[in-house]
Design an enzyme around this catalytic site. Structure first.
Site, PDB file in Angstrom:
ATOM      1  N   PHE A   1     -48.669   7.454   7.456  1.00 14.90           N
ATOM      2  CA  PHE A   1     -48.662   7.954   8.837  1.00 14.90           C
ATOM      3  C   PHE A   1     -47.691   9.111   9.039  1.00 14.90           C
ATOM      4  O   PHE A   1     -47.678   9.743  10.087  1.00 14.90           O
ATOM      5  CB  PHE A   1     -48.418   6.843   9.853  1.00 14.90           C
ATOM      6  CG  PHE A   1     -47.278   5.897   9.554  1.00 14.90           C
ATOM      7  CD1 PHE A   1     -46.016   6.351   9.226  1.00 14.90           C
ATOM      8  CD2 PHE A   1     -47.468   4.516   9.640  1.00 14.90           C
ATOM      9  CE1 PHE A   1     -44.961   5.485   8.977  1.00 14.90           C
ATOM     10  CE2 PHE A   1     -46.422   3.626   9.396  1.00 14.90           C
ATOM     11  CZ  PHE A   1     -45.169   4.115   9.065  1.00 14.90           C
TER      12      PHE A   1
ATOM     13  N   HIS B   1     -39.719   1.065  15.402  1.00 13.83           N
ATOM     14  CA  HIS B   1     -38.332   0.571  15.352  1.00 13.83           C
ATOM     15  C   HIS B   1     -37.760   0.572  13.936  1.00 13.83           C
ATOM     16  O   HIS B   1     -36.564   0.387  13.752  1.00 13.83           O
ATOM     17  CB  HIS B   1     -38.213  -0.802  16.011  1.00 13.83           C
ATOM     18  CG  HIS B   1     -38.767  -1.940  15.205  1.00 13.83           C
ATOM     19  ND1 HIS B   1     -38.489  -3.252  15.521  1.00 13.83           N
ATOM     20  CD2 HIS B   1     -39.587  -1.987  14.130  1.00 13.83           C
ATOM     21  CE1 HIS B   1     -39.104  -4.046  14.665  1.00 13.83           C
ATOM     22  NE2 HIS B   1     -39.773  -3.304  13.816  1.00 13.83           N
TER      23      HIS B   1
END
Length: 338
Positions: A231, A249
């Site tokens: 990604f 996170h």
């Protein structure tokens, strides 16, 4: 009525929190909750079944019973409690894999470097192991498997709440970015029979997802495509919504910006980004996200506030439109093209 503890007594309990964590780890490792599934057993009987020493196991069980994990009856017999039952394998919302993963020595070694991280701003996990956590896991297959199982078990409680809070139109395509084995995507697809899905993750993860029950189930497999890649480089094009759960996170703001910008570039003109993470509230009240944030500090990531998300979205060319609370510790941060 229970005695009200003084500040020194409360602090004493806080300083030995790791005692309880290690006790839970031992119980999970020995599968004591599974051994008690058929009913109460003596510590000696359990010790024989687990291949350990009876007197030592009795003391471990007694200590765990004092915090509600197991309960001692008569004759040094122990039984399951609702808390202890969460350490069983193969049950809904099992916490056994998480109890193992978060208490393995490689995590403890990294936590020992927390003070160094506070002093230097460095990453404690990198200091302890010389590699990032994901690089470490790729080299330690057994730990990687337990990590995957722990994420899936936690998702079993979170996913229904997230799916209930998400709204999609008929015929839309949802891309799950960094979706692991596909448990969240499968839950959302099941709740939205006219929705199509794309599961996207690293090749090694997708290879395991292809053999997993979630996206191969009847009624799901026909509407779900599996794609692999990074990604940080690109994500599948043409989605109406891009959901990113418990991924951002793990990374710093710059790295998150790359992921969000790739989603923005790939999504349809009226597409949206749905970030599913804890959103740290203001104030001093206890909150799971505030403690989880320190675990993320250890491995180089962070939990974020609503203001943090708004700024991060803006830097990636997105506009944060709303934050949707769910019936689990996670919230859905929604954004569109700015």
């Amino acid at each position: 009525m229970a005695k009200k503890l003084s500040p020194p007594e409360i602090m004493r309990s806080l300083t030995v929190g790791h005692w309880v964590a290690r006790l839970v780890y031992v119980a999970a490792k020995l599968k004591l909750a599974d051994l008690l599934e058929g009913g109460p057993r003596t510590a000696e009987d359990l010790a024989r079944a687990a291949g350990v020493q009876g007197p030592a196991l009795y003391r471990v069980l007694r200590a765990l019973a004092s915090v509600g994990v197991f309960a001692e009856t008569t004759g040094q017999r122990f039984k399951l409690t609702p808390l202890a039952a969460t350490l069983q394998t193969g049950v809904p919302a099992s916490m056994r894999s998480f109890a193992l993963m978060i208490n393995e020595n490689y995590h403890w070694d990294a936590w020992e470097e927390l003070l160094d991280g506070v002093k230097t701003g460095g990453m404690p996990f990198l200091k302890a192991h010389g590699v990032t956590i994901f690089e470490y896991l790729e080299k330690h297959r057994e730990d990687l498997d337990v990590f995957g199982e722990s994420m899936t078990s936690i998702s079993a409680t979170d996913n229904p709440a997230i799916a209930a809070a998400c709204k999609f139109s008929s015929g839309q395509t949802l891309v799950d970015v960094g979706g692991g084995h596909g448990s969240l995507l499968a839950t959302i697809l099941k709740a939205n029979p006219k929705l199509r899905g794309v599961l996207f993750d690293l090749p090694s993860v997708i290879a395991r997802a292809e053999k997993d029950q979630h996206v191969t189930a009847k009624g799901i497999a026909e509407r779900c495509i599996l794609e692999s890649g990074s990604f940080f480089e690109a994500v599948p094009k043409g989605g109406d919504a891009y959901i990113i759960k418990s991924v951002l996170h793990d990374w710093n703001d710059e790295e998150c910006g790359k992921i969000l910008a790739n989603c923005r570039a790939a999504m349809n003109q009226k597409g949206k980004v749905l970030v599913v993470d804890t959103v740290i509230p203001p104030g001093n009240d206890p909150d799971w996200g505030k403690l989880l944030d320190i675990q993320m500090l250890i491995i180089g990531g962070r939990e974020r506030t609503k203001k943090d998300f708004a700024a991060m979205f803006a830097a990636a060319g997105l506009k944060m439109t709303r934050v949707v609370s769910t019936k689990c510790p996670l919230s859905i941060v929604e954004g569109i093209r700015a």
